[in-house]
Each structure stands twice: as structure tokens, then as C-alpha cells.
Write an enzyme that holds these catalytic residues in place. Structure first.
Site, PDB file in Angstrom:
ATOM      1  CB  SER A  63      42.165  43.894  48.985  1.00  0.00           C
ATOM      2  OG  SER A  63      42.689  45.006  48.338  1.00  0.00           O
ATOM      3  CE  LYS A  66      45.715  45.370  48.229  1.00  0.00           C
ATOM      4  NZ  LYS A  66      44.884  46.583  48.361  1.00  0.00           N
ATOM      5  CE1 TYR A 189      47.951  44.321  44.811  1.00  0.00           C
ATOM      6  CE2 TYR A 189      47.275  45.294  42.738  1.00  0.00           C
ATOM      7  CZ  TYR A 189      47.095  45.126  44.092  1.00  0.00           C
ATOM      8  OH  TYR A 189      46.043  45.751  44.730  1.00  0.00           O
ATOM      9  CE1 TYR A 241      39.928  48.200  50.189  1.00  0.00           C
ATOM     10  CE2 TYR A 241      37.893  47.204  50.944  1.00  0.00           C
ATOM     11  CZ  TYR A 241      38.997  47.195  50.120  1.00  0.00           C
ATOM     12  OH  TYR A 241      39.166  46.172  49.241  1.00  0.00           O
ATOM     13  CB  VAL A 259      36.994  45.509  45.250  1.00  0.00           C
ATOM     14  CG1 VAL A 259      37.533  46.773  45.868  1.00  0.00           C
ATOM     15  CG2 VAL A 259      38.033  44.804  44.417  1.00  0.00           C
TER      16      VAL A 259
END
Ligand code: GLU
Length: 327
Positions: A63, A66, A189, A241, A259
């Protein structure tokens, strides 16, 4: 005030045996990570670096990608057009939730949750998948300062099991938020998430954001300066998160975790910091990572409101740089 290198060594010793949390397993390849890996890296905006532990161990960025892809989409589309497709509102929902998208918003809330990130990736320009991937790789290469590669096993593992992300993408297609080349965008992605980095790389990338988009070592402008603030804002509100609010309160830095156990934070005008340790808490954040950042923030006054009020003590912890000028 403890010298930064001595403090990193202390933190490494203090938390090395903290065997709390779980390695992520919903992507089968991630379950193979060694839970003992632990590294801490600090890279300053003027190019100095300090490290402790496994800072050269590679892992997939997940992540944390991103953040950087959002930066590229801002450059590709501009702030206002991107906001039409991806919002900037924290959700408090799990990162892979699709309920709000379906029942209320129809537009992903922010680029740090999976829906927003998939929509962001779908907007990356390029005439085909290869061209788009090459643009992403070139962008990551500029941030890292050397070549970057996609881990094929993790990419294939996530592609084979990413049914939830596929469902999110189909829902967004249904609402007209992404185009019908969605399999291609999902591949892109999954590929960006499977990019291999080290803790040292992440700290360097964060240092470029801390340095208004200019790389601390190559001096290349890797992101247009007007978008740095946008990225840092969504990191600050949405990057951790369901712990984002508490993180902002306790640590107070724009950050993003992933993660696979990476955690990267930006200390504006000072440094990029990264921790890698794959044991995660129930929110999906690195357990050792949280401990290290809380301690660093307290020791040096890194909280953005400490920084804004002139209470940061970081510069005093750096030994003076040797002078390069002639006497
Ligand atoms: N590739 C992962 C997913 O979409 C990224 C998750 C994460 O690091 O938060 O499930």
C-alpha cells in the site's frame, strides 16, 4: 538529546525481541515473510543517512505505493480533475471495504484505501499496460535513485487471490468511476503493490517528499512541488488504516504503512523515516514500526505541531557535518 545513530541502535535493541502480531497471509506469498526482520532507516533532506538492523532486506511495497501513484495521477490530471474521481475523506472503514462505495458515495473516499488506489492507478496515462507500467517504474526509479523491479511471485499470488479488489473495481465500473479496461488497471495495481523495495529505499523516498519533491541524493525534482502538500495531507489523515486518527494524535506525521510490514513517514523539511518489520497488529500496521515511531516522535519533537511551533529537536541530534570548504 540522544545522537540519532545511537538512538536508532537503542530502539533496535529495545524492540528486536517484541514478537507480537501476525504476518499478513491473505496474499499467500506474504505469509512467507520472516517475522524477525526488523530495520530502521532515517534519511535527512540534506542526504545524510542513519540505519539500524535489516535495512537492505527487500520486501514488496504494497500500500505504500499508493502515495507515489497518487502523486503521478495528480501530475497527469491536476488536483481538481482527480478530485472528481477520488476524494480525500478518511473513512474509518477497513482498507478493502466496499460498503460505503456501494451504498452511499459511489466515488472512492480517498486514495489510501484500495478503492481509491485502484481508481487512481486506472487514471495513470499511457497507451497500453506496458507503457503505463514503464511510466510507474520510471517514477519509482526516480524516487529510489536506482532500478526497481516487480516481484513476480507476489504479483501472481495477489492477482490469483485478489477477488475483493476485483469486486471493488467492478463496482466502480458500474458507477462510471473507472473505465472498462479494468483488468488492465487491476494488473497495474497488483504490479505496483509487488514492487520490491528496502527500508533504506523507503526512507529515501520519504525524504524526497520531506524535501518538497527534490531527491536528497540525486537532487532531481521527482514530484512537482505544488502536489507535495496534497500527498502529505492524505497521508496524514488516511495513511495508517483504522489507526489514522490515533497515529496523528500520538506520532503526528504524514505516514503510510503497508501489509508487508513497511511503514514510512515524512518529517517536513527534516527527514524521511522508514521501518520494516512484518509482524502486524489488527489494524494492519507494523507493531515494531508503531513503537519505533512513537519513541522517535517523543525524543525529537517530530509531531507536525511541535515542528510548526519550533519545538523539533532533531537538528541538535545530528553531529555537525564535516566542512567541505577550503580553510
Ligand atoms: N496489495 C494489497 C491489497 O490491495 C495492498 C494492501 C495494503 O498494503 O494495504 O490488498
Amino acid at each position: 538529546m540522544t545522537d540519532i545513530q545511537a538512538f536508532l541502535d537503542q530502539l533496535y535493541q529495545r524492540y528486536q525481541d517484541l514478537n507480537v502480531g501476525q504476518v499478513a497471509s491473505y496474499i499467500p506469498e506474504l505469509a512467507k515473510a520472516n517475522p524477525d526482520y526488523f530495520g530502521i532507516s532515517v534519511v535527512t533532506t540534506d542526504g545524510r543517512s542513519f540505519h539500524a538492523g535489516d535495512v537492505d532486506q527487500q520486501f514488496t511495497i504494497q500500500s505504500i505505493s499508493k502515495v507515489f501513484v497518487y502523486g503521478m495521477a495528480l501530475e497527469d490530471w491536476g488536483r481538481d480533475r482527480l478530485l472528481e474521481k477520488v476524494g480525500v475523506e478518511p473513512t474509518g472503514d477497513p482498507f478493502n471495504s466496499l460498503i460505503r462505495l456501494d451504498e452511499t458515495s459511489h466515488r472512492p473516499e480517498n486514495p489510501m484505501i484500495n478503492a481509491g488506489a485502484i481508481a487512481t492507478t486506472s487514471l495513470i496515462k499511457g497507451e497500453n499496460l506496458t507503457a503505463r507500467l514503464n511510466r510507474l517504474l520510471a517514477m519509482f526509479r526516480r524516487y529510489v535513485g536506482q532500478d526497481v523491479y516487480v516481484d513476480m511471485s507476489t504479483f501472481l499470488s495477489e492477482r490469483a487471490t485478489g477477488h475483493r479488489n476485483r469486486a471493488i473495481a467492478h463496482l466502480m465500473l458500474n458507477f462510471g468511476m473507472i473505465g472498462d479496461d479494468l483488468e488492465e488497471s487491476l494488473d497495474l495495481y497488483f504490479q505496483q503493490c509487488a514492487l520490491l523495495v528496502t527500508g533504506r529505499d523507503l526512507a529515501t523516498m520519504a525524504a524526497a517528499l520531506a524535501n518538497q519533491g527534490q531527491h536528497p541524493l540525486t537532487c532531481e525534482q521527482v514530484l512537482q512541488p505544488q502536489y507535495v502538500r496534497d500527498i502529505l495531507s492524505v497521508m496524514y489523515t488516511c495513511g495508517m488504516y483504522n489507526f489514522a486518527g490515533e497515529w496523528a494524535f500520538r506520532v503526528g506525521l504524514p505516514a503510510k504503512s503497508g501489509v508487508s510490514g513497511g511503514l514510512m513517514a515524512v518529517v517536513p523539511n527534516q527527514a524521511g523515516i522508514a521501518v520494516y518489520s512484518p509482524l502486524l497488529d489488527s489494524n494492519g500496521n507494523s507493531v515494531r514500526g508503531l513503537k519505533v515511531f512513537e519513541a522517535l516522535s517523543q525524543e525529537y519533537g517530530f509531531h507536525v505541531f511541535d515542528l510548526a511551533m519550533g519545538h523539533c529537536r532533531f537538528q541538535q541530534s545530528l553531529s555537525p557535518q564535516p566542512s567541505t570548504s577550503e580553510p
